[in-house]
Design an enzyme around this catalytic site. Sequence first.
Site, PDB file in Angstrom:
ATOM      1  N   GLU A  61       6.591   0.536  -2.485  1.00  0.00           N
ATOM      2  CA  GLU A  61       6.156  -0.043  -1.115  1.00  0.00           C
ATOM      3  C   GLU A  61       6.279   1.082  -0.232  1.00  0.00           C
ATOM      4  O   GLU A  61       5.327   1.091   0.515  1.00  0.00           O
ATOM      5  CB  GLU A  61       6.807  -1.277  -0.583  1.00  0.00           C
ATOM      6  CG  GLU A  61       6.816  -2.614  -1.474  1.00  0.00           C
ATOM      7  CD  GLU A  61       7.225  -2.867  -2.678  1.00  0.00           C
ATOM      8  OE1 GLU A  61       7.921  -2.007  -3.194  1.00  0.00           O
ATOM      9  OE2 GLU A  61       7.077  -3.835  -3.424  1.00  0.00           O
ATOM     10  N   HIS A 130      11.323 -14.572  -1.647  1.00  0.00           N
ATOM     11  CA  HIS A 130      10.073 -14.870  -1.566  1.00  0.00           C
ATOM     12  C   HIS A 130       9.637 -15.599  -0.228  1.00  0.00           C
ATOM     13  O   HIS A 130       8.228 -15.950   0.312  1.00  0.00           O
ATOM     14  CB  HIS A 130       9.290 -15.457  -2.483  1.00  0.00           C
ATOM     15  CG  HIS A 130       9.040 -14.464  -3.707  1.00  0.00           C
ATOM     16  ND1 HIS A 130      10.282 -14.545  -4.694  1.00  0.00           N
ATOM     17  CD2 HIS A 130       8.186 -13.775  -4.262  1.00  0.00           C
ATOM     18  CE1 HIS A 130       9.819 -13.799  -5.688  1.00  0.00           C
ATOM     19  NE2 HIS A 130       8.741 -13.047  -5.302  1.00  0.00           N
TER      20      HIS A 130
END
Length: 326
Positions: A61, A130
């Site tokens: 990322e 999440h």
Amino acid sequence: MGMRKITYKDASAEALLMAMEEDKNVFLIGEGADHINGIGGQCLPAIRKFPERVIDTPLSENGLTGFCIGAALNGMRPVLIHQRDDFMLLTMDQMFNQAAQLRYASGGHHRVPLTILSFIARRPGEGVTHSHSLQSIFAHFPGIKVGMPATAIDAKGMLLRAIFDDDPVIILEHRHNPLYEKREIVPESYFETPLASQIQLSGRDITVVTVSITLLDALAASHKLAGDRILPEIIDLRWLRPLDINPIVRSVKKTGKLLVVDTGWKSCSISSEIVALVSEQAHGYLKCPPRRITLPDAPCPASQYLEPYYHPNPEMIIRAVEEMVK
């Protein structure tokens, strides 16, 4: 301007495709961006028409964000897709030490037209990795815009505004099905959502400021409250940075009461900022202390039995409004 009903998800997908049609320098990039399901279908129209401009990446990322900053500095308009905003914590150095500050540090010589599109999940079992809404962290930093569309029309208009902004923008979409699959009227043509809050329902008794999917909760609560002759004024914040406080202050001066409903945690939050600004600018108009409905200051549970108690809902709003008004 042609109008038709489409889902929030399809409105976002339409914005991505339309931006790529408008400007050949726009491209999509991210982990699984070219997957067969198109990240929940959102990238499928772009994949079909511009497969060479939809790029899959390794699981890196921070490095990926640095790559996109370099592309933006060289005239491209990357749309970097992170499938969960929880993963964006891995990009903090590049996002905020680089992308958000390069225009200022270069005396305005460099711009970083980078759009980061990410999602907040809300399903039993997603749990701590999440499900969190981290917008307050991202909106803390100057030099970057942060938006959270709560309607299908803004899912398109806010994303188009972000992609063609010359500074970095983060768009956080909520993937809870009542919002993600909700069908609403959206223009077919190109348009951009202004950097402003929006009054979604006019009222007289209390100002209810909503963030993202909590707009749906507030509108659902308003039907029950109307039966009790309580008329809330509901404001969709839309953009967290820049934060358009003026409609909220005007509304509080009319109603005398403020309730903020946020998808994030209470401490050091967007809800804190709104209460602080209203207290500074409309303190003498407040008839009772402002209140907030947020996530508890605890990680998100994975249990399907605990999850309904964790997130704001219409019943919480109804109780708070009735207590404040009566």
